[in-house]
Design an enzyme around this catalytic site. Structure first.
Site, short mmCIF file in Angstrom:
data_model
loop_
_atom_site.label_atom_id
_atom_site.label_comp_id
_atom_site.label_asym_id
_atom_site.label_seq_id
_atom_site.Cartn_x
_atom_site.Cartn_y
_atom_site.Cartn_z
N TYR B 278 1.73 3.80 -2.13
CA TYR B 278 1.21 5.15 -1.91
C TYR B 278 2.31 6.20 -2.06
O TYR B 278 3.23 6.27 -1.25
CB TYR B 278 0.60 5.23 -0.51
CG TYR B 278 -0.37 6.37 -0.31
CD1 TYR B 278 0.03 7.69 -0.46
CD2 TYR B 278 -1.69 6.13 0.04
CE1 TYR B 278 -0.86 8.72 -0.28
CE2 TYR B 278 -2.58 7.16 0.23
CZ TYR B 278 -2.16 8.46 0.06
OH TYR B 278 -3.05 9.48 0.25
N TYR B 326 -1.28 10.77 -11.53
CA TYR B 326 -2.63 10.36 -11.93
C TYR B 326 -3.67 11.26 -11.26
O TYR B 326 -4.19 12.19 -11.88
CB TYR B 326 -2.85 8.88 -11.59
CG TYR B 326 -4.19 8.33 -12.04
CD1 TYR B 326 -4.48 8.17 -13.38
CD2 TYR B 326 -5.15 7.94 -11.12
CE1 TYR B 326 -5.71 7.67 -13.80
CE2 TYR B 326 -6.38 7.43 -11.52
CZ TYR B 326 -6.65 7.30 -12.87
OH TYR B 326 -7.86 6.79 -13.28
#
Lengths: 110, 375
Positions: B278, B326
């Protein structure tokens, strides 16, 4: 009803006291917890643990620091002029709001 | 009893991503992704008897999901522990399936954070002890951790920037990626400053989007449309809610969740060639590489330098471009799992690690996924 931890803290701040609760073993608790009924007043000396400068898009940059008080608790606060890791600091007051200023080379109180 | 390999991710899908535009809701995106994930594995809404979801805009997310799809589940889970919640849902779902509480669990997420604005998408907790100092959260907390890591271990702004550069290099081939333009270390360092030592390129994106997974018993997964992706190990841990209560800003509870997930899977970091870590900010993959055991504590900065985690490097990290390049729709955990599944299915990887983070480095959740060969 007993006073909330935040109310006890604020009442001390109104007297320019940086207060913190301790548990049954005398260990400081931060942030203050309901279960801690004994409060002490800090000597107001600490060391900067970590520091950052927030740079808002619209507005002046300002310091956000974590300060380790000599009594053994760590609070999020502001260091005037910008904090530096390892720097000794002393509590100061803006109305009833505690913040910190550089304390030169003052040794640890405890 | 071990849960290793007892359940599999059978279906995985993303909703529309990026900026979905006015009118769309977080619930709409959960529904859209859920229908796509069911189609992916060949199951239908009628097969689903377990629901799990968390969303910053939907306090009872699994309940909203049930209403949207017309599902009255036997088992429901709206656990909200921040960005890594879907990994926790996956861990909970496998326990529920193993215990016979339900058979087909749908895990979903959705956010319209970009379209409605970040302030309207997230509830801010009012804390009487921190609020007066106006810390811009969560970025200030991560900036404090980065500052401390730099102080203790000599980590440099250039090393932080390498994380963003590697993410961008991965994103370049992905049509769904929000940011695909060239990015150098110098670009990252020259970007507008947000909260020292972070500039805007050290911080995750703000986009809309969602995703969904269909989780079933490993046996049942074998008969479905796509190759099953087994859950070999998973664990959650949390250590604090306020950044002032984090015992050591350079050590996260990923050391606990990671060790437990690896032990259950019977694997070590040396077995992992691909990890989704993450990346809310450039410091987080560095902390997780260390805490999960891919390198020693303090060596995360040198580890990421020189393209180690970029395409062609020795460890493929955040292979879709991550939250930095992204998409980052409020919470990134579900998209991270979808990419981990894709790596097993389409890139031929046998073991992929997925690691989620939430709050202010508060909650850590790890899942180790494997191909059928790892059963």
């Amino acid at each position: 009803m007993p006073e909330s931890p935040a109310a006890v803290f604020a009442a001390h701040c109104a007297r320019r006291e940086l207060a913190y609760p301790v548990d049954a073993a005398g260990r400081p608790q931060w942030p203050p917890r309901v279960r801690a009924s004994t409060w002490r007043v800090s000597a107001g000396l600490g060391t900067v643990y970590a520091s950052t400068t927030a740079r808002p898009r619209d507005g002046e940059p300002y310091d956000v620091s974590l300060v380790d008080l000599d009594e053994g608790f760590r609070m999020l606060s502001r260091v005037a002029g910008g904090g530096r890791i390892g720097q000794r600091v002393r509590v100061a007051w803006e109305e009833a709001l505690p913040f910190f200023t550089p304390a030169g080379d003052e040794p640890r109180a405890t | 009893m071990t849960l290793r390999g007892t359940v599999a991710i059978a279906g995985a899908a993303e909703s529309d991503l990026g900026e979905v535009g006015p009118g769309w809701t977080a619930g709409d995106l959960m529904e859209q992704a859920s229908l796509r994930a069911l189609e992916d594995c060949g199951l239908t809404v009628a097969d689903v008897d377990g629901l799990a979801a968390a969303a910053t805009q939907l306090p009872m997310a699994s309940v909203s999901l049930g209403e949207a799809l017309g599902i009255d589940p036997r088992w429901t889970d709206s656990t909200q522990i921040g960005g890594g919640s879907p990994i926790a849902h996956l861990d909970h779902a496998r326990a529920a399936i193993a215990a016979g509480l339900c058979e087909v669990v749908l895990i979903a997420y959705g956010s319209t954070q970009r379209s409605v604005g970040r302030a309207r998408a997230s509830l801010q907790e009012v804390d009487p002890y921190e609020r007066p100092y106006r810390p811009p959260l969560p970025v200030a907390a991560y900036a404090l951790a980065a500052a401390r890591h730099m102080h203790e271990f000599g980590t440099t702004p250039e090393q932080l920037a390498e994380v963003a550069v590697a993410a961008r290099a991965w994103a370049r081939d992905r049509p769904q990626a929000w940011s695909t333009g060239p990015l150098t270390v110098a670009d990252v360092l020259a970007a507008p400053r947000v909260c020292d030592p972070f500039g805007v390129r050290d911080c995750c994106l703000v986009t809309d989007g969602g995703g969904a997974l269909v989780v079933v018993g490993a046996q049942r997964a074998r008969d479905l449309r796509r190759p099953p992706v087994l859950v070999l190990g998973a664990a959650e841990a949390h250590s604090h809610r306020h950044i002032s209560s984090m015992p050591d800003l350079t050590r996260t509870a990923a050391a606990i969740s990671g060790a437990r997930a690896f032990a259950e899977a019977g694997l070590t970091p040396a077995d992992v060639g691909c990890a989704q870590l993450y990346d809310a900010f450039t410091i987080t993959p560095i902390l997780f590489l260390e805490d999960l055991g891919f390198c020693a504590k303090g060596e995360g900065g040198p580890f990421v330098a020189g393209g180690t985690i970029a395409p062609g490097g020795s460890l493929a990290v955040n292979t879709n471009g991550g939250g930095l390049s992204y998409q980052h729709p409020g919470m990134y955990g579900l998209l991270l799992l979808v990419e981990a599944v894709r790596q097993v299915r389409e890139e031929g990887r046998d073991v992929v690690l997925a690691h989620g983070n939430g709050g202010v480095l508060s909650t850590q959740s790890t899942a180790i996924l494997g191909s059928a060969a790892t059963a």
